[in-house]
Design an enzyme around this catalytic site. Structure first.
Site, PDB file in Angstrom:
ATOM      1  N   GLN A  90       0.821  -1.215   0.000  1.00 51.64           N
ATOM      2  CA  GLN A  90       0.000   0.000   0.000  1.00 51.64           C
ATOM      3  C   GLN A  90       0.852   1.262   0.000  1.00 51.64           C
ATOM      4  O   GLN A  90       0.317   2.371   0.001  1.00 51.64           O
ATOM      5  CB  GLN A  90      -0.922  -0.008   1.219  1.00 51.64           C
ATOM      6  CG  GLN A  90      -1.930  -1.139   1.216  1.00 51.64           C
ATOM      7  CD  GLN A  90      -2.733  -1.222   2.501  1.00 51.64           C
ATOM      8  OE1 GLN A  90      -2.609  -0.392   3.407  1.00 51.64           O
ATOM      9  NE2 GLN A  90      -3.575  -2.241   2.611  1.00 51.64           N
ATOM     10  N   HIS A 154      -1.069   0.121   5.742  1.00 48.25           N
ATOM     11  CA  HIS A 154      -1.555   1.076   6.735  1.00 48.25           C
ATOM     12  C   HIS A 154      -0.608   2.264   6.919  1.00 48.25           C
ATOM     13  O   HIS A 154      -0.113   2.537   8.019  1.00 48.25           O
ATOM     14  CB  HIS A 154      -1.813   0.379   8.073  1.00 48.25           C
ATOM     15  CG  HIS A 154      -2.910  -0.646   8.015  1.00 48.25           C
ATOM     16  ND1 HIS A 154      -3.370  -1.312   9.110  1.00 48.25           N
ATOM     17  CD2 HIS A 154      -3.643  -1.122   6.964  1.00 48.25           C
ATOM     18  CE1 HIS A 154      -4.327  -2.161   8.752  1.00 48.25           C
ATOM     19  NE2 HIS A 154      -4.509  -2.053   7.440  1.00 48.25           N
ATOM     20  N   GLU A 248     -15.035   3.635   9.433  1.00 47.00           N
ATOM     21  CA  GLU A 248     -15.632   4.698  10.245  1.00 47.00           C
ATOM     22  C   GLU A 248     -15.485   6.065   9.603  1.00 47.00           C
ATOM     23  O   GLU A 248     -14.519   6.324   8.886  1.00 47.00           O
ATOM     24  CB  GLU A 248     -14.953   4.755  11.628  1.00 47.00           C
ATOM     25  CG  GLU A 248     -15.107   3.518  12.468  1.00 47.00           C
ATOM     26  CD  GLU A 248     -14.371   3.617  13.800  1.00 47.00           C
ATOM     27  OE1 GLU A 248     -14.555   2.710  14.627  1.00 47.00           O
ATOM     28  OE2 GLU A 248     -13.611   4.599  14.008  1.00 47.00           O
ATOM     29  N   TYR A 258      -9.975   7.412  19.633  1.00 48.42           N
ATOM     30  CA  TYR A 258     -11.016   6.857  18.770  1.00 48.42           C
ATOM     31  C   TYR A 258     -11.127   5.337  18.862  1.00 48.42           C
ATOM     32  O   TYR A 258     -11.885   4.733  18.108  1.00 48.42           O
ATOM     33  CB  TYR A 258     -10.809   7.359  17.336  1.00 48.42           C
ATOM     34  CG  TYR A 258     -11.137   8.828  17.262  1.00 48.42           C
ATOM     35  CD1 TYR A 258     -12.404   9.277  16.909  1.00 48.42           C
ATOM     36  CD2 TYR A 258     -10.201   9.783  17.654  1.00 48.42           C
ATOM     37  CE1 TYR A 258     -12.729  10.614  16.917  1.00 48.42           C
ATOM     38  CE2 TYR A 258     -10.512  11.132  17.662  1.00 48.42           C
ATOM     39  CZ  TYR A 258     -11.778  11.545  17.301  1.00 48.42           C
ATOM     40  OH  TYR A 258     -12.108  12.888  17.324  1.00 48.42           O
ATOM     41  N   TYR A 269     -10.159 -10.686   9.969  1.00 44.43           N
ATOM     42  CA  TYR A 269     -10.469 -11.224   8.639  1.00 44.43           C
ATOM     43  C   TYR A 269     -10.830 -12.702   8.703  1.00 44.43           C
ATOM     44  O   TYR A 269     -11.542 -13.218   7.833  1.00 44.43           O
ATOM     45  CB  TYR A 269      -9.288 -10.994   7.695  1.00 44.43           C
ATOM     46  CG  TYR A 269      -9.065  -9.535   7.380  1.00 44.43           C
ATOM     47  CD1 TYR A 269      -9.984  -8.814   6.623  1.00 44.43           C
ATOM     48  CD2 TYR A 269      -7.939  -8.868   7.839  1.00 44.43           C
ATOM     49  CE1 TYR A 269      -9.793  -7.478   6.341  1.00 44.43           C
ATOM     50  CE2 TYR A 269      -7.732  -7.522   7.559  1.00 44.43           C
ATOM     51  CZ  TYR A 269      -8.663  -6.832   6.808  1.00 44.43           C
ATOM     52  OH  TYR A 269      -8.461  -5.504   6.534  1.00 44.43           O
TER      53      TYR A 269
END
Length: 373
Positions: A90, A154, A248, A258, A269
């Protein structure tokens, strides 16, 4: 604000079987007659992660593989002189944002996965520079998350400026959910706030706390890949990927927790639970959550008069289901969801440009402009 560590979470044993989840009550529906037309503006990009619009009408596009593209008068030019970028998974060249006073100072802000600092792998870096012809000059590193890691997911990396000129950006938990998000002495799983030159505001919530990363503004995040300033309130809004379920929308508040991974609507998963909590005492709950996940990426409020029926709604890209979602609010709460451009491709970014048009970037296809009905 307390620093929360995770001994209790680390002791949780996997549970056999599939955990039950609370599904999102408001389902995304295709409008009866969307009337949407659109046209391709830029082609030949594989993963157009971010977009920014220059005052002369040209566009900057980040190609995740490590290229910054300057699109002007129908021609794409590769910007040279970028810093070292570690492309993979990513990671790569991610967001691009202009300084609010770009016409005066010329600053361009980039986020990317950087190997700087030594060790294996990379972590999120925020830098700025100026465009001179096809060269990126006067480069300055503003923040480099540590430590580097070989995990290739991430990175977070969205950037936004608020009305007071503060720069906010996200760094995902870097795949270390049990170490990073709840620990303010570590990077990862956070929203950060800096001055435009990279210096730390004195009123950041953790300034002066022992060993704290003083750039942190909020914590307990997983992987925020959407960030926008609410045009009515001026608040920073983000959306973030959950695991299996539990994406979210969060309204960012100073020093707030949070919850990730102590509280989440998502599960592993594998189908096993992460936690039995969907809320955290003293924490900040999401404004909205998606179960099942849509894998959100890109985020823009619609303020343009060109789209009167969409005005004051929120646009969010879906990587998983390959559509653009319009989130509709009444009195600050989500009341409806619409699926737009369904099946056209994985939406990586969405922006409202200075010309009032909405632009959408699709993986493997390019950048498109949505035309009013």
């Amino acid at each position: 604000m307390k620093k929360i560590l995770l001994p209790a979470l680390l002791s949780l044993a996997p549970v056999v079987g599939c955990a039950e989840q609370i599904e999102t009550e408001i389902k995304a529906l295709a409008p009866a007659d969307s009337g949407i037309t659109w046209e391709q503006v830029v082609s030949d990009v594989v993963v157009p992660w971010g977009m920014a619009f220059l005052p002369d009408g040209s566009m900057l596009i980040t190609e995740r593989s490590g290229e910054l593209i300057h699109f002007h008068d129908g021609e794409s030019t590769r910007v040279e002189g970028l810093p070292e970028i570690q492309d993979g998974g990513q990671g790569g060249l991610l967001d691009v944002v202009l300084h609010p006073d770009y016409e005066t100072n010329g600053w361009i802000y980039l986020s990317f996965s950087s190997p700087a600092g030594g060790g294996d792998g990379s972590n999120t870096e925020i830098m700025r520079g100026k465009l001179e012809g096809s060269q990126l000059i006067e480069q300055e590193t503003l923040y480099k998350a540590t430590p580097n890691t070989g995990r290739r997911h991430h990175f977070g990396s969205r950037i936004a400026f608020d009305a007071d000129g503060f720069m906010y950006f996200s760094v995902g938990d870097r795949g270390a959910r049990d170490e990073n998000p709840q620990d303010i002495t570590r990077d990862g799983g956070k929203i950060y706030r800096l001055h435009d030159d990279g210096s730390i505001p004195e009123d950041n919530p953790f300034v002066g706390q022992p060993n704290a990363k003083e750039a942190i503004y909020s914590y307990g995040h997983r992987n925020p890949q959407g960030m926008a300033i609410n045009p009515e309130t001026g608040a920073v809004w983000v959306h973030e990927h959950g695991p299996r379920g539990g994406d979210e929308i969060n309204v960012i508040k100073k020093g707030a927790n949070y919850g990730w991974p102590v509280a989440t609507y998502g599960i592993n998963y594998s189908g096993t639970p992460i936690t039995d909590k969907t809320s955290l005492e003293g924490g900040e709950p999401p404004l909205f959550f998606w179960v099942p996940s849509i894998a959100p990426s890109g985020m823009a409020f619609v303020t343009s008069d060109k789209y009167p029926e969409w005005k004051d709604s929120l646009l969010v890209g879906s990587l998983k289901f390959a559509y653009l979602e319009r989130v509709i609010f009444e009195k600050g709460e989500v009341v409806a969801r619409e699926k737009l451009l369904e099946g056209e491709g994985r939406v990586r970014d969405v922006r409202q440009a200075p010309d009032g048009y909405i632009y959408v970037s699709l993986e493997g296809r390019g950048v498109f402009r949505i035309l009013p009905e």
